[in-house]
Write a protein that holds these residues in place. Structure first.
Motif, PDB file in Angstrom:
ATOM      1  N   GLU A   1      -1.970  -2.546   9.120  1.00  0.00           N
ATOM      2  CA  GLU A   1      -3.117  -3.441   9.293  1.00  0.00           C
ATOM      3  C   GLU A   1      -2.931  -4.731   8.497  1.00  0.00           C
ATOM      4  O   GLU A   1      -3.208  -5.824   8.985  1.00  0.00           O
ATOM      5  CB  GLU A   1      -4.411  -2.747   8.848  1.00  0.00           C
ATOM      6  N   LYS A   2      -2.444  -4.581   7.255  1.00  0.00           N
ATOM      7  CA  LYS A   2      -2.245  -5.743   6.386  1.00  0.00           C
ATOM      8  C   LYS A   2      -1.196  -6.700   6.946  1.00  0.00           C
ATOM      9  O   LYS A   2      -1.349  -7.916   6.869  1.00  0.00           O
ATOM     10  CB  LYS A   2      -1.831  -5.300   4.977  1.00  0.00           C
TER      11      LYS A   2
ATOM     12  N   HIS B   1      -0.344   3.210   7.473  1.00  0.00           N
ATOM     13  CA  HIS B   1      -1.453   2.697   8.284  1.00  0.00           C
ATOM     14  C   HIS B   1      -2.058   1.427   7.665  1.00  0.00           C
ATOM     15  O   HIS B   1      -2.274   0.438   8.355  1.00  0.00           O
ATOM     16  CB  HIS B   1      -2.524   3.783   8.456  1.00  0.00           C
ATOM     17  N   THR B   2      -2.309   1.463   6.348  1.00  0.00           N
ATOM     18  CA  THR B   2      -2.887   0.281   5.687  1.00  0.00           C
ATOM     19  C   THR B   2      -1.908  -0.883   5.708  1.00  0.00           C
ATOM     20  O   THR B   2      -2.304  -2.021   5.947  1.00  0.00           O
ATOM     21  CB  THR B   2      -3.262   0.551   4.202  1.00  0.00           C
TER      22      THR B   2
ATOM     23  N   GLY C   1       0.806  -1.226   0.000  1.00  0.00           N
ATOM     24  CA  GLY C   1       0.000   0.000   0.000  1.00  0.00           C
ATOM     25  C   GLY C   1       0.833   1.266   0.000  1.00  0.00           C
ATOM     26  O   GLY C   1       2.028   1.246   0.253  1.00  0.00           O
TER      27      GLY C   1
END
Length: 135
Positions: free
Chosen positions: A83-84, A79-80, A75
């Motif tokens: 999470e991933k 932040h993404t 990403g």
């Protein structure tokens, strides 16, 4: 089996670094790549049996110090990717701890055996006829 209730991410160390690859100036100045490090041997939330299974099944991904590393840099936002990488970590652990089903032995059905023998007889007859035609 859902291991999220154990809150294993509390024992993980997350580190953001600059990702390589495409992206031009953006990728050169923003730390979006997230690396998760998990000390498998030092974990207080996993049982000794779970640790042994993970060490065996994830041997190629665990360093000699017993650290499991998972990396996400797909990403454009940190932040993404954070999470991933946590999702990827749990998926990896859950898949490794899932018990392997034992294979049930099955027998070859009688009809299949008969069909095979019938085909053998037909093939044999065909070959016999060929030799008779030649001689």
């Amino acid at each position: 089996m859902d291991l999220r209730h154990l809150r294993l991410e509390n024992e993980c160390v997350l580190k953001a670094t600059r990702a390589g690859g495409k992206g031009g100036q953006h990728v050169n100045k923003v730390s979006t790549r997230v690396e998760l490090s998990f000390d498998l041997r030092g974990s207080g939330l996993l049982t000794d049996k779970q640790k042994a299974v993970l060490e065996q099944k994830l041997a190629g991904r665990i360093s000699s110090e017993g650290i499991l590393r998972v990396i996400e840099d797909g990403g454009r936002s940190q932040h993404t990717n954070r999470e991933k990488v946590i999702d990827k970590f749990y998926a990896l652990i859950e898949k490794a701890l899932r018990p392997v089903k034992k294979r049930k032995k099955t027998t070859v059905p009688k009809s299949v055996k008969e069909k095979r023998l019938e085909q053998k007889k037909r093939k044999s007859e065909t070959k016999k006829l060929r030799t008779q035609l030649i001689h």
